[in-house]
Design a protein around this motif. Structure first.
Motif, PDB file in Angstrom:
ATOM      1  N   ARG A   1      12.042  19.426  -1.381  1.00 46.84           N
ATOM      2  CA  ARG A   1      11.151  19.562  -0.224  1.00 46.84           C
ATOM      3  C   ARG A   1      10.189  18.381  -0.235  1.00 46.84           C
ATOM      4  N   THR A   2       9.378  18.267   0.812  1.00 51.69           N
ATOM      5  CA  THR A   2       8.395  17.189   0.865  1.00 51.69           C
ATOM      6  C   THR A   2       6.989  17.750   0.711  1.00 51.69           C
ATOM      7  N   MET A   3       6.150  16.951   0.094  1.00 49.17           N
ATOM      8  CA  MET A   3       4.736  17.264   0.012  1.00 49.17           C
ATOM      9  C   MET A   3       4.096  16.819   1.337  1.00 49.17           C
ATOM     10  N   ASP A   4       3.004  17.430   1.699  1.00 47.09           N
ATOM     11  CA  ASP A   4       2.291  17.098   2.927  1.00 47.09           C
ATOM     12  C   ASP A   4       2.006  15.599   3.002  1.00 47.09           C
ATOM     13  N   SER A   5       2.425  14.975   4.051  1.00 45.84           N
ATOM     14  CA  SER A   5       2.249  13.559   4.406  1.00 45.84           C
ATOM     15  C   SER A   5       3.138  12.615   3.607  1.00 45.84           C
ATOM     16  N   CYS A   6       4.062  13.137   2.825  1.00 55.50           N
ATOM     17  CA  CYS A   6       4.892  12.281   1.962  1.00 55.50           C
ATOM     18  C   CYS A   6       6.284  12.056   2.533  1.00 55.50           C
TER      19      CYS A   6
ATOM     20  N   GLU B   1       5.806  10.566   8.596  1.00 51.38           N
ATOM     21  CA  GLU B   1       4.373  10.889   8.542  1.00 51.38           C
ATOM     22  C   GLU B   1       3.543   9.648   8.181  1.00 51.38           C
ATOM     23  N   SER B   2       4.098   8.793   7.313  1.00 52.50           N
ATOM     24  CA  SER B   2       3.382   7.578   6.930  1.00 52.50           C
ATOM     25  C   SER B   2       3.213   6.639   8.121  1.00 52.50           C
ATOM     26  N   ILE B   3       4.229   6.547   8.977  1.00 48.70           N
ATOM     27  CA  ILE B   3       4.104   5.724  10.187  1.00 48.70           C
ATOM     28  C   ILE B   3       2.943   6.226  11.035  1.00 48.70           C
TER      29      ILE B   3
ATOM     30  N   ILE C   1       0.863  -1.182   0.000  1.00 48.85           N
ATOM     31  CA  ILE C   1       0.000   0.000   0.000  1.00 48.85           C
ATOM     32  C   ILE C   1       0.900   1.231   0.000  1.00 48.85           C
ATOM     33  N   GLY C   2       0.497   2.256  -0.703  1.00 52.60           N
ATOM     34  CA  GLY C   2       1.287   3.482  -0.791  1.00 52.60           C
ATOM     35  C   GLY C   2       1.435   4.185   0.539  1.00 52.60           C
ATOM     36  N   GLY C   3       2.536   4.916   0.663  1.00 53.31           N
ATOM     37  CA  GLY C   3       2.735   5.780   1.822  1.00 53.31           C
ATOM     38  C   GLY C   3       1.955   7.076   1.624  1.00 53.31           C
ATOM     39  N   GLY C   4       1.970   7.914   2.637  1.00 55.49           N
ATOM     40  CA  GLY C   4       1.231   9.169   2.562  1.00 55.49           C
ATOM     41  C   GLY C   4      -0.229   8.961   2.927  1.00 55.49           C
ATOM     42  N   LYS C   5      -1.003   9.999   2.753  1.00 54.22           N
ATOM     43  CA  LYS C   5      -2.383   9.987   3.244  1.00 54.22           C
ATOM     44  C   LYS C   5      -3.425   9.487   2.249  1.00 54.22           C
ATOM     45  N   TRP C   6      -3.059   9.240   1.005  1.00 52.60           N
ATOM     46  CA  TRP C   6      -4.068   8.972  -0.009  1.00 52.60           C
ATOM     47  C   TRP C   6      -4.538   7.524  -0.050  1.00 52.60           C
TER      48      TRP C   6
ATOM     49  N   MET D   1       4.788   1.407   0.347  1.00 52.21           N
ATOM     50  CA  MET D   1       5.544   1.874  -0.816  1.00 52.21           C
ATOM     51  C   MET D   1       5.819   3.372  -0.670  1.00 52.21           C
ATOM     52  N   THR D   2       6.943   3.679  -0.037  1.00 54.92           N
ATOM     53  CA  THR D   2       7.314   5.078   0.195  1.00 54.92           C
ATOM     54  C   THR D   2       8.346   5.561  -0.817  1.00 54.92           C
ATOM     55  N   TYR D   3       8.416   4.904  -1.945  1.00 53.08           N
ATOM     56  CA  TYR D   3       9.206   5.391  -3.075  1.00 53.08           C
ATOM     57  C   TYR D   3       8.210   5.946  -4.088  1.00 53.08           C
TER      58      TYR D   3
END
Length: 182
Positions: free
Chosen positions: A68-73, A77-79, A13-18, A38-40
């Motif tokens: 820079r990083t996008m919000d939740s990326c 943040e994924s943890i 499953i992808g990382g981040g909030k989506w 999947m945090t790549y």
């Protein structure tokens, strides 16, 4: 599992909030041995890092508005996102990028142009005087920028992988995986 208790049941499953909320993890996590996060390739344009350990919302390279990083990326943040959905760190495996994402500066905006494998980063870009190597200590991300500001490459290297490995140990996560073995 009934057929062989040694079989693993996992999900990628992808990382981040989506993506995480699309999998009903509060109810499905009891059936999963591990979640491969999947945090790549979490971001591939806009001058964003593709695989940051920590959030870093301000440009590291202010001259070219890159890094820079996008919000939740970020992995950190994924943890938090997965924990909020009831997934314990002991079930989380995080992805490393064994490739880079090349972004081209088009009219002042960074747009993905291609992926490049790590061996090509080493042979074509790292010792090329047309590119400058940077390391964002806040995000724990290496990147390259072409000296004329037309290319930005976000990737992982030995320094960022070591930082992520140490972080996984500190957080009690299940481990790391990578994409891709090209």
């Amino acid at each position: 599992k009934a057929n062989n208790p040694h079989h693993l049941v996992t999900a990628a499953i992808g990382g981040g909030k989506w993506q995480p909320s699309c999998y009903d993890l509060p109810h499905s996590i009891e059936y999963l041995d591990f979640v491969n996060v999947m945090t790549y390739s979490m971001c591939s344009s806009g001058g964003y890092y593709q695989n940051a350990l920590y959030s870093s919302p301000s440009y590291h390279n202010t001259a070219y508005k890159a890094g820079r990083t996008m919000d939740s990326c970020s992995i950190e943040e994924s943890i938090e996102i997965y924990n909020d959905l009831g997934v314990e760190n002991s079930k989380l495996i995080f992805g490393l990028a064994f490739y880079g994402i090349v972004q081209s500066n088009t009219k002042g905006y960074w747009v993905k142009s291609q992926n490049v494998d790590y061996s090509t980063i080493v042979s074509k870009y790292l010792n090329n005087p047309e590119y400058t190597y940077y390391y964002d200590e806040n995000a724990q991300v290496p990147y390259l920028v072409k000296n004329d500001g037309t290319m930005f490459i976000s990737y992982d290297d030995h320094t960022s992988i070591l930082a992520k490995s140490n972080y996984m140990k500190e957080m009690g996560c299940a481990g790391l995986m990578y994409w891709e073995n090209g």
